[in-house]
Write a protein that holds these residues in place. Structure first.
Motif, PDB file in Angstrom:
ATOM      1  N   LEU A   1      -8.532   2.500  14.698  1.00 54.76           N
ATOM      2  CA  LEU A   1      -9.489   2.894  13.669  1.00 54.76           C
ATOM      3  C   LEU A   1     -10.094   1.669  12.995  1.00 54.76           C
ATOM      4  O   LEU A   1      -9.378   0.850  12.431  1.00 54.76           O
ATOM      5  N   VAL A   2     -11.410   1.552  13.058  1.00 60.13           N
ATOM      6  CA  VAL A   2     -12.100   0.501  12.318  1.00 60.13           C
ATOM      7  C   VAL A   2     -12.488   1.069  10.968  1.00 60.13           C
ATOM      8  O   VAL A   2     -13.007   2.187  10.883  1.00 60.13           O
ATOM      9  N   THR A   3     -12.197   0.340   9.907  1.00 57.68           N
ATOM     10  CA  THR A   3     -12.536   0.849   8.576  1.00 57.68           C
ATOM     11  C   THR A   3     -12.859  -0.285   7.611  1.00 57.68           C
ATOM     12  O   THR A   3     -12.428  -1.419   7.794  1.00 57.68           O
ATOM     13  N   HIS A   4     -13.628   0.043   6.568  1.00 56.39           N
ATOM     14  CA  HIS A   4     -13.912  -0.890   5.480  1.00 56.39           C
ATOM     15  C   HIS A   4     -12.917  -0.684   4.342  1.00 56.39           C
ATOM     16  O   HIS A   4     -12.850  -1.467   3.416  1.00 56.39           O
ATOM     17  N   SER A   5     -12.226   0.457   4.392  1.00 59.24           N
ATOM     18  CA  SER A   5     -11.442   0.870   3.233  1.00 59.24           C
ATOM     19  C   SER A   5      -9.991   0.426   3.350  1.00 59.24           C
ATOM     20  O   SER A   5      -9.305   0.710   4.335  1.00 59.24           O
ATOM     21  N   ILE A   6      -9.539  -0.280   2.320  1.00 60.79           N
ATOM     22  CA  ILE A   6      -8.161  -0.773   2.286  1.00 60.79           C
ATOM     23  C   ILE A   6      -7.181   0.396   2.302  1.00 60.79           C
ATOM     24  O   ILE A   6      -6.237   0.435   3.089  1.00 60.79           O
ATOM     25  N   GLU A   7      -7.437   1.400   1.445  1.00 62.91           N
ATOM     26  CA  GLU A   7      -6.521   2.551   1.352  1.00 62.91           C
ATOM     27  C   GLU A   7      -6.439   3.297   2.686  1.00 62.91           C
ATOM     28  O   GLU A   7      -5.380   3.742   3.100  1.00 62.91           O
ATOM     29  N   GLU A   8      -7.600   3.420   3.326  1.00 64.61           N
ATOM     30  CA  GLU A   8      -7.627   4.147   4.599  1.00 64.61           C
ATOM     31  C   GLU A   8      -6.824   3.407   5.679  1.00 64.61           C
ATOM     32  O   GLU A   8      -6.097   4.014   6.454  1.00 64.61           O
ATOM     33  N   ALA A   9      -6.990   2.085   5.691  1.00 65.39           N
ATOM     34  CA  ALA A   9      -6.248   1.279   6.670  1.00 65.39           C
ATOM     35  C   ALA A   9      -4.747   1.454   6.458  1.00 65.39           C
ATOM     36  O   ALA A   9      -3.987   1.633   7.411  1.00 65.39           O
ATOM     37  N   VAL A  10      -4.323   1.439   5.187  1.00 68.26           N
ATOM     38  CA  VAL A  10      -2.880   1.521   4.911  1.00 68.26           C
ATOM     39  C   VAL A  10      -2.357   2.942   5.137  1.00 68.26           C
ATOM     40  O   VAL A  10      -1.224   3.139   5.571  1.00 68.26           O
ATOM     41  N   TYR A  11      -3.194   3.932   4.885  1.00 63.84           N
ATOM     42  CA  TYR A  11      -2.762   5.318   5.087  1.00 63.84           C
ATOM     43  C   TYR A  11      -2.630   5.647   6.575  1.00 63.84           C
ATOM     44  O   TYR A  11      -1.736   6.380   6.984  1.00 63.84           O
ATOM     45  N   LEU A  12      -3.522   5.083   7.383  1.00 67.05           N
ATOM     46  CA  LEU A  12      -3.607   5.530   8.785  1.00 67.05           C
ATOM     47  C   LEU A  12      -3.150   4.520   9.834  1.00 67.05           C
ATOM     48  O   LEU A  12      -3.004   4.878  10.994  1.00 67.05           O
ATOM     49  N   GLY A  13      -2.932   3.273   9.440  1.00 59.22           N
ATOM     50  CA  GLY A  13      -2.568   2.287  10.465  1.00 59.22           C
ATOM     51  C   GLY A  13      -1.142   1.785  10.308  1.00 59.22           C
ATOM     52  O   GLY A  13      -0.804   1.186   9.287  1.00 59.22           O
ATOM     53  N   ARG A  14      -0.316   2.010  11.306  1.00 63.58           N
ATOM     54  CA  ARG A  14       1.040   1.449  11.244  1.00 63.58           C
ATOM     55  C   ARG A  14       0.995  -0.047  11.464  1.00 63.58           C
ATOM     56  O   ARG A  14       1.943  -0.771  11.172  1.00 63.58           O
ATOM     57  N   GLN A  15      -0.121  -0.458  12.009  1.00 59.24           N
ATOM     58  CA  GLN A  15      -0.346  -1.878  12.249  1.00 59.24           C
ATOM     59  C   GLN A  15      -1.767  -2.124  11.741  1.00 59.24           C
ATOM     60  O   GLN A  15      -2.671  -1.361  12.078  1.00 59.24           O
TER      61      GLN A  15
END
Ligand SMILES: Nc1ncnc2c1ncn2[C@@H]1O[C@H](COP(=O)(O)OP(=O)(O)OP(=O)(O)O)[C@@H](O)[C@H]1O
Ligand SMILES: [Mg+2]
Length: 247
Positions: free
Chosen positions: A182-196
């Motif tokens: 998942l490519v994202t601009h959002s810090i919260e989204e990255a932490v919610y959805l990326g285990r890495q």
């Protein structure tokens, strides 16, 4: 499952070479979830295109084991405006030469799963942003991918729709065991959805850090101390990149 080794990418325009990615190396396990974050123009979309095989690196290698089916959700959805919702979702299956009735049944199931029942005959322009996003998701899921590539799939949504769709992505990842990038601009989204979480620098994109975030994967994670801690860590890394170390 995915291995990226010392990848460089540049584009040439009228004799001028524009370095976009530099020395990128990382690996994603099967059924893993990986988020890619970094400033605008740092090469996130280009990196996703490389992974999806839509671009070739100048140097380095990208290895994907097995020959997995892949689904891709492009930045700004990539829906065909002249095709109905049903036609858009069925496109991949049609290209694969699936029988019409099988496509019909599969698309019907996906419409229900994505909360789009009754909108099959609509055109994308007749839908809200969140609904178009769910059509793009349904289209990517139609071919039952083993890897799902997503480029800022939620960036134009209001906060609540965004949260709802983040939960949908989480559910898809958990239930279908799809490897997600998942490519994202959002810090919260990255932490919610990326285990890495792969944090890229300004262009030319280099890896600033790979943040391990093993807590991601449940709805409750958003309320935990670890979640806030990792969001702050990511914010710090990105800020330092933006302004240099804070005084
Ligand atoms: N096909 C292309 N030809 C030439 N240059 C390109 C091409 N695609 C991208 N670039 C350049 O590569 C750089 C990275 O673009 P890319 O779209 O990968 O960034 P990004 O991180 O996805 O940005 P954003 O967050 O704004 O979506 C930009 O400078 C862009 O101008
Ligand atoms: Mg982009």
């Amino acid at each position: 499952m995915i291995r990226v080794d010392s990848v460089n990418l540049s584009f040439s325009h009228e004799g001028e070479v524009n370095q976009v990615l530099q020395g990128i190396s990382f690996a994603v396990k099967a059924e893993g979830s990986c988020a890619i974050i970094g400033p605008s123009g740092c090469g996130k979309t280009s990196l996703l295109f490389l992974l999806a095989g839509l671009l070739q690196p100048d140097a380095g290698t990208i290895t994907i084991t097995g020959s997995p089916r892949t689904g891709t959700i492009l930045q700004h959805y990539g829906l065909f405006p002249w095709k109905t919702v049903v036609e858009n979702i069925g496109l991949g299956l049609q290209l694969k030469g699936e029988a019409k009735d099988r496509i019909g049944a599969r698309v019907e199931g996906l419409l229900a799963e994505m909360g789009l029942t009754g909108f099959g005959r609509h055109y994308p322009a007749q839908l809200s942003g969140g609904m178009q996003q769910r059509v793009a998701m349904a289209r990517a899921l139609a071919i039952e991918p083993q890897i799902l590539f997503m480029d800022e799939p939620l960036s134009s949504l209001d906060a609540l729709s965004r949260e709802r769709l983040q939960n949908l992505i989480l559910q898809v990842w958990r239930d279908k065991r799809i490897t997600t990038i998942l490519v994202t601009h959002s810090i919260e989204e990255a932490v919610y959805l990326g285990r890495q979480i792969i944090v890229l620098s300004q262009r030319p994109g280099r890896i600033l850090q790979i943040v391990d975030n093993p807590g991601a994967g449940s709805r409750e994670y958003r309320q935990t101390e670890q979640f806030f801690h990792n969001c702050n860590q990511l914010r710090r890394i990105l800020k330092e990149e933006d302004h240099g170390p804070e005084a």
